[in-house]
Design an enzyme around this catalytic site. Structure first.
Site, PDB file in Angstrom:
ATOM      1  N   GLY A 185       0.827  -1.208   0.000  1.00  0.00           N
ATOM      2  CA  GLY A 185       0.000   0.000   0.000  1.00  0.00           C
ATOM      3  C   GLY A 185       0.855   1.250   0.000  1.00  0.00           C
ATOM      4  O   GLY A 185       0.452   2.302   0.503  1.00  0.00           O
ATOM      5  N   GLY A 193       1.672   3.369  -2.164  1.00  0.00           N
ATOM      6  CA  GLY A 193       1.211   4.553  -2.882  1.00  0.00           C
ATOM      7  C   GLY A 193       0.058   5.253  -2.199  1.00  0.00           C
ATOM      8  O   GLY A 193      -0.424   6.277  -2.680  1.00  0.00           O
ATOM      9  N   GLY A 194      -0.365   4.715  -1.044  1.00  0.00           N
ATOM     10  CA  GLY A 194      -1.510   5.271  -0.330  1.00  0.00           C
ATOM     11  C   GLY A 194      -1.142   6.409   0.602  1.00  0.00           C
ATOM     12  O   GLY A 194       0.024   6.800   0.729  1.00  0.00           O
ATOM     13  N   VAL A 208      -1.070   6.729   3.972  1.00  0.00           N
ATOM     14  CA  VAL A 208      -0.116   6.408   5.031  1.00  0.00           C
ATOM     15  C   VAL A 208       1.158   5.800   4.450  1.00  0.00           C
ATOM     16  O   VAL A 208       2.270   6.118   4.889  1.00  0.00           O
ATOM     17  CB  VAL A 208      -0.754   5.446   6.057  1.00  0.00           C
ATOM     18  N   LYS A 210     -11.084  -5.801   8.752  1.00  0.00           N
ATOM     19  CA  LYS A 210      -9.887  -5.324   9.462  1.00  0.00           C
ATOM     20  C   LYS A 210      -9.726  -6.042  10.810  1.00  0.00           C
ATOM     21  O   LYS A 210      -8.600  -6.370  11.225  1.00  0.00           O
ATOM     22  CB  LYS A 210      -9.961  -3.813   9.676  1.00  0.00           C
TER      23      LYS A 210
END
Length: 373
Positions: A10, A12-13, A15, A159
């Site tokens: 992740g 490129g997100g 966070v 999650k």
């Protein structure tokens, strides 16, 4: 600590990008592998310009591709897993969210065992703890208290189950005979520059004469700045790699907050954007109990129509509860075990975020000027 390498999913997100930018400054780091399904051109350019002695490798691949993940994990010392689909509005199919958030996490845990990666940090969320009811007040909660979400909605459920899988994997035997050590971080609502949620909210307000939508005026939350969330992940990586600290960190979860004042989500949005002329909607709004039951009614209608028509309500019970609960947590355990102290103060976080919002306002004005010509 000898030379080491880290894979960030992740990357490129929201966070993930912050973690990469901090990670490359770590001592003895030899390689960072940044993994995402697709990187935006501007992100690729930004990563290519990072000033670092470490090698930065960008990998575009699917978290559901188990063979690709095994290759990506070869020779890696630490995995920081942030890849996830965040959807609390029921926009995406339930199975899509479960696949990415739960199956994707299980896949990368299996890849770590196969590739003998000894340390795994999971970017979880406070949503795994609730809130389950807007009537229940939790202020300055902590890890020793048992708080667990009971929602079946895809995002909190996926999650929660993924975090359970991560913590259960602690102590797993690796292919080379070593041991996998894991931990999970539970950030509060994350704000800061490039926040996708803030972007949507600000652009909606700009199209509505500068009026911010009121969604969480009954809440008391302790939002956390994105830079501090990234910093907590760096400290968790250090903690799992440090023989003196690792014993206390293995198999643990940590709430991650900072010194942002406890306030409603609406007040936060207003504070961050008022410099640019944005303001909260002052018109009358439904009382919270009535809003919740309206959400329940709309969800019931959506369920009954499902065989014939895909109706998505504008809000749902989980979202109403999430946005309007008194639900805050302390970061003292992270401070004790990880040495976590917020890197960025509230004043600095507020200034940086407000300046970024200013660029969104300016871009919107330029777009309007172009259309009027």
């Amino acid at each position: 600590m000898p030379g080491w390498s880290c894979l960030v999913t992740g990357a490129g997100g929201f966070v993930g990008q912050r973690i990469i930018r901090m990670l490359v400054q770590e001592k003895e780091l030899q390689e960072v592998r940044a993994l995402d399904k697709v990187f935006r051109p501007e992100t690729k350019e930004e990563f290519s310009k990072l000033q670092t002695k470490a090698k930065v490798t960008m990998l575009e691949g699917d978290i559901l591709d188990a063979q690709y993940l095994r290759r990506a994990c070869q020779g890696i010392s630490v995995v920081i897993h942030t890849a996830a689909v965040i959807d609390v509005s029921h926009v995406l199919p339930r199975q899509t969210i479960l696949d990415v958030n739960l199956k994707g996490t299980q896949n990368i845990l299996e890849a770590c065992v196969e590739a003998s990666v000894p340390a795994f940090i999971y970017c979880s969320t406070v949503d795994v703890a609730g809130p389950n009811s807007y009537k229940k007040i939790i202020l300055n909660g902590h890890e020793e208290e048992h708080h667990e979400s009971t929602w079946s909605d895809a995002y909190p459920y996926s999650k929660r189950m993924a975090e359970k899988a991560v913590l259960a994997a602690n102590g797993s035997i690796l292919k080379n005979g070593g041991t996998l050590h894991t931990c999970a971080l539970r950030p509060m609502y994350i704000y800061g520059e490039r926040s996708p949620f803030l972007s949507v909210m600000i652009l909606a307000a700009l199209k509505n004469k500068g009026i911010l939508n009121v969604t969480g005026k009954f809440s008391i939350a302790n939002p956390v700045y994105v830079g501090n969330v990234a910093w907590a992940h760096i400290l968790a990586a250090r903690g799992l790699r440090d023989p003196k600290k690792s014993q206390n960190v293995q198999g643990q979860f940590y709430y991650i907050s900072d010194d942002t004042p406890h306030q409603s989500y609406d007040d936060l949005n207003c504070t961050l954007s008022k410099e640019w002329g944005l303001r909260l909607d002052s018109s009358w709004s439904l009382p919270l109990p009535l809003l919740y039951w309206l959400a329940f009614l709309l969800e019931t209608v959506s369920f009954l129509l499902r065989p014939f028509y895909n109706y998505r309500p504008p809000f749902n019970c989980h979202l109403v509860t999430l946005s309007n609960s008194k639900f805050t947590f302390s970061y003292k355990k992270a401070q004790r075990d990880l040495g976590y102290v917020p890197l960025v103060s509230w004043e600095e976080a507020k200034q940086k975020t407000s300046e970024w919002i200013g660029t969104l306002v300016e871009q919107h004005r330029e777009t309007l000027d172009t259309k009027s010509q």
